[in-house]
Design a protein around this motif. Sequence first.
Motif, PDB file in Angstrom:
ATOM      1  N   LYS A  94       6.383 -15.382 -24.874  1.00  0.00           N
ATOM      2  CA  LYS A  94       5.928 -16.087 -26.080  1.00  0.00           C
ATOM      3  C   LYS A  94       6.131 -17.590 -25.932  1.00  0.00           C
ATOM      4  N   LYS A  95       7.303 -17.993 -25.482  1.00  0.00           N
ATOM      5  CA  LYS A  95       7.578 -19.414 -25.282  1.00  0.00           C
ATOM      6  C   LYS A  95       6.685 -19.988 -24.169  1.00  0.00           C
ATOM      7  N   CYS A 107       2.153 -12.020 -19.464  1.00  0.00           N
ATOM      8  CA  CYS A 107       3.365 -11.245 -19.205  1.00  0.00           C
ATOM      9  C   CYS A 107       3.128 -10.265 -18.053  1.00  0.00           C
ATOM     10  N   SER A 166      10.706 -12.748 -18.387  1.00  0.00           N
ATOM     11  CA  SER A 166      10.668 -11.472 -19.108  1.00  0.00           C
ATOM     12  C   SER A 166       9.589 -11.570 -20.174  1.00  0.00           C
ATOM     13  N   CYS A 167       9.191 -10.434 -20.706  1.00  0.00           N
ATOM     14  CA  CYS A 167       8.192 -10.468 -21.782  1.00  0.00           C
ATOM     15  C   CYS A 167       8.737 -11.166 -23.014  1.00  0.00           C
ATOM     16  N   LYS A 168      10.045 -11.172 -23.185  1.00  0.00           N
ATOM     17  CA  LYS A 168      10.632 -11.921 -24.297  1.00  0.00           C
ATOM     18  C   LYS A 168      10.378 -13.422 -24.123  1.00  0.00           C
ATOM     19  N   LYS A 169      10.366 -13.876 -22.877  1.00  0.00           N
ATOM     20  CA  LYS A 169      10.127 -15.297 -22.604  1.00  0.00           C
ATOM     21  C   LYS A 169       8.637 -15.642 -22.576  1.00  0.00           C
ATOM     22  N   GLU A 214      -0.939 -13.823 -24.307  1.00  0.00           N
ATOM     23  CA  GLU A 214       0.466 -13.527 -24.011  1.00  0.00           C
ATOM     24  C   GLU A 214       0.644 -12.221 -23.223  1.00  0.00           C
TER      25      GLU A 214
END
Length: 174
Positions: free
Chosen positions: A45-46, A22, A40-43, A18
């Motif tokens: 993971k998905k 990213c 984004s780094c938030k996305k 991950e």
Amino acid sequence: MRIETDELIIRNFELRDEKDLCEYMLQRVNAEFEAYPDFSCKKAKKEIEYRAQSDEFYAIELKKENKVIGNIYLGNRSFNSRELGYVLNVNYQHKGFGSSASKAVIDYMFNQGVHRIYAECAPQNAPSWKLMEKIGMIREAHFRKNVSFHQDEKGQPIYWDTYVYALLNPYNEI
């Protein structure tokens, strides 16, 4: 899939990738060709969960650093064909990793019986089409104004041309 070259391992993505994903995908947010403006780094993971289950995305790991430096895309297409794509972390471009990984997966896929592998890029993306030529792909077409990854200030698509390169499986030729 797992393929090893002298410097690389091409393999399925794993959840532990991950951070590396990213890193290089954030470099693509404003990329001229095939940008990912909402990444984004938030996305991440998905995205890593999706890629870890995918049979089309493969991690390119640099052995000496145990680091994922990009990915190979092998899209399943009609008529026993695959669409090749590649993305590399900008810090690892122009070092032969893209061509080495691409050659390795092409050889692997041809040994699995795939009939044809093709790739597309914008004519302005000289590093991409030069890589394709370096690995022996043949330019078959020049499509005019057929793709759009960006919009103008009014929200209208901006179209540009693409080159299409391909290789036929040499093991199947008669």
